[in-house]
Design a protein around this motif. Structure first.
Motif, PDB file in Angstrom:
ATOM      1  N   UNK A   1     -21.272 -25.560   0.300  1.00 63.79           N
ATOM      2  CA  UNK A   1     -22.239 -24.667   0.947  1.00 63.79           C
ATOM      3  C   UNK A   1     -23.077 -24.119  -0.366  1.00 63.79           C
ATOM      4  N   UNK A   2     -22.225 -23.606  -1.274  1.00 66.46           N
ATOM      5  CA  UNK A   2     -23.093 -23.096  -2.465  1.00 66.46           C
ATOM      6  C   UNK A   2     -23.853 -23.844  -3.063  1.00 66.46           C
TER       7      UNK A   2
ATOM      8  N   UNK B   1     -31.916 -18.638   6.339  1.00 67.20           N
ATOM      9  CA  UNK B   1     -32.585 -17.683   7.318  1.00 67.20           C
ATOM     10  C   UNK B   1     -32.651 -16.335   6.682  1.00 67.20           C
ATOM     11  N   UNK B   2     -31.404 -15.884   6.071  1.00 64.83           N
ATOM     12  CA  UNK B   2     -31.208 -14.892   5.175  1.00 64.83           C
ATOM     13  C   UNK B   2     -30.960 -13.940   6.287  1.00 64.83           C
ATOM     14  N   UNK B   3     -30.190 -14.078   7.334  1.00 63.15           N
ATOM     15  CA  UNK B   3     -29.613 -13.082   8.240  1.00 63.15           C
ATOM     16  C   UNK B   3     -28.483 -12.426   7.802  1.00 63.15           C
ATOM     17  N   UNK B   4     -27.647 -12.850   6.595  1.00 66.23           N
ATOM     18  CA  UNK B   4     -26.454 -12.440   6.458  1.00 66.23           C
ATOM     19  C   UNK B   4     -26.265 -13.061   5.075  1.00 66.23           C
ATOM     20  N   UNK B   5     -25.462 -12.189   4.164  1.00 63.38           N
ATOM     21  CA  UNK B   5     -24.976 -12.904   2.741  1.00 63.38           C
ATOM     22  C   UNK B   5     -24.359 -14.359   2.741  1.00 63.38           C
ATOM     23  N   UNK B   6     -24.691 -15.362   2.081  1.00 61.07           N
ATOM     24  CA  UNK B   6     -24.057 -16.467   2.262  1.00 61.07           C
ATOM     25  C   UNK B   6     -22.532 -16.472   2.164  1.00 61.07           C
TER      26      UNK B   6
ATOM     27  N   UNK C   1     -17.214 -17.066   4.572  1.00 61.38           N
ATOM     28  CA  UNK C   1     -16.034 -16.343   4.754  1.00 61.38           C
ATOM     29  C   UNK C   1     -15.633 -16.502   6.314  1.00 61.38           C
ATOM     30  N   UNK C   2     -16.582 -16.102   7.164  1.00 60.92           N
ATOM     31  CA  UNK C   2     -16.368 -16.007   8.537  1.00 60.92           C
ATOM     32  C   UNK C   2     -15.978 -17.458   9.097  1.00 60.92           C
TER      33      UNK C   2
ATOM     34  N   UNK D   1     -12.530 -18.349   7.874  1.00 62.57           N
ATOM     35  CA  UNK D   1     -11.429 -17.956   8.947  1.00 62.57           C
ATOM     36  C   UNK D   1     -11.414 -18.333  10.272  1.00 62.57           C
ATOM     37  N   UNK D   2     -12.467 -18.883  10.683  1.00 64.55           N
ATOM     38  CA  UNK D   2     -12.340 -19.685  12.004  1.00 64.55           C
ATOM     39  C   UNK D   2     -11.756 -21.049  11.921  1.00 64.55           C
ATOM     40  N   UNK D   3     -12.020 -21.541  10.955  1.00 68.23           N
ATOM     41  CA  UNK D   3     -11.152 -22.856  10.734  1.00 68.23           C
ATOM     42  C   UNK D   3      -9.719 -22.741  10.479  1.00 68.23           C
TER      43      UNK D   3
END
Length: 200
Positions: free
Chosen positions: A103-104, A173-178, A183-184, A187-189
């Motif tokens: 992703x980064x 989209x810049x809605x949240x920090x990458x 991280x979210x 955690x879900x995986x």
């Protein structure tokens, strides 16, 4: 052997010096395109690679051909990296590190994002072969991480790739920090711990 690993000219394998020149051009062009965009001329790429412009054109007749070769090599290399991590001592740790790195890395490189999402204007046959190498490696790493109990057993490699692309879209989209998005999703995986519900 992947398409990018076996360059030829007129059906003949390249000489060792020609292979080195080709690899150097790819390395430099990849860095230049990622940092400065596609507007950089071929002459400048040749200068930075320390080769003549004719050498570049012998391997890559157009800038599009050079760009495509970079994408094919990157996707194939990603698959090989995933396979190596799958053979490591901690496949779970390797899986999540791989996901975060992908992703980064792709967030800084629109070409890689487009290739992963199959939305770029590339040679579809070659790019599909390279994506297949990437998905095979990802599948092996995912299976090892699942066998170690580190990743939800119902997930598939296609699911994971979808999560990667989704993280990239949200980051753009810049809605949240990458870092928060990744991280979210990571955690879900992970498997749900006994006595804990997904909503907890």
């Amino acid at each position: 052997m992947t398409p990018a690993d076996s360059p030829t000219v007129a059906g003949r394998p390249l000489r060792a010096d020609a292979r080195r020149n080709r690899a150097r051009v790819l390395e430099v062009a990849q860095q230049v395109f990622a940092e400065e965009g596609l507007a950089v001329p071929i002459d400048e790429i040749a200068r930075r690679a320390g080769v003549g412009v004719g050498t570049v054109y012998r391997h890559f007749p157009t800038k599009d051909a050079l760009f495509q070769a970079i994408i094919v090599e990157r996707l194939s290399g990603i698959g090989e990296t995933a396979r190596e991590l799958a053979q490591g001592p901690d496949a779970g740790k390797g899986f999540f590190a791989f996901f975060e790195h992908m992703v980064r890395d792709a967030s800084l490189n629109k070409a890689l994002f487009d290739a992963m999402a199959a939305s770029g204007s590339f040679n579809q046959e070659l790019t599909a072969q390279a994506r297949s190498v990437m998905m095979t490696g990802l599948g092996e790493l995912l299976a090892k991480a699942q066998a170690a109990g580190e990743v939800r057993p119902e997930l598939t490699a296609a699911d994971v790739k979808t999560f990667m692309v989704g993280c990239l879209v949200m980051a753009r989209q810049g809605t949240a920090a990458p870092e928060l998005i990744v991280g979210v999703v990571c955690d879900g995986m992970r498997p749900v711990s006994p006595g804990r519900t997904p909503e907890a």
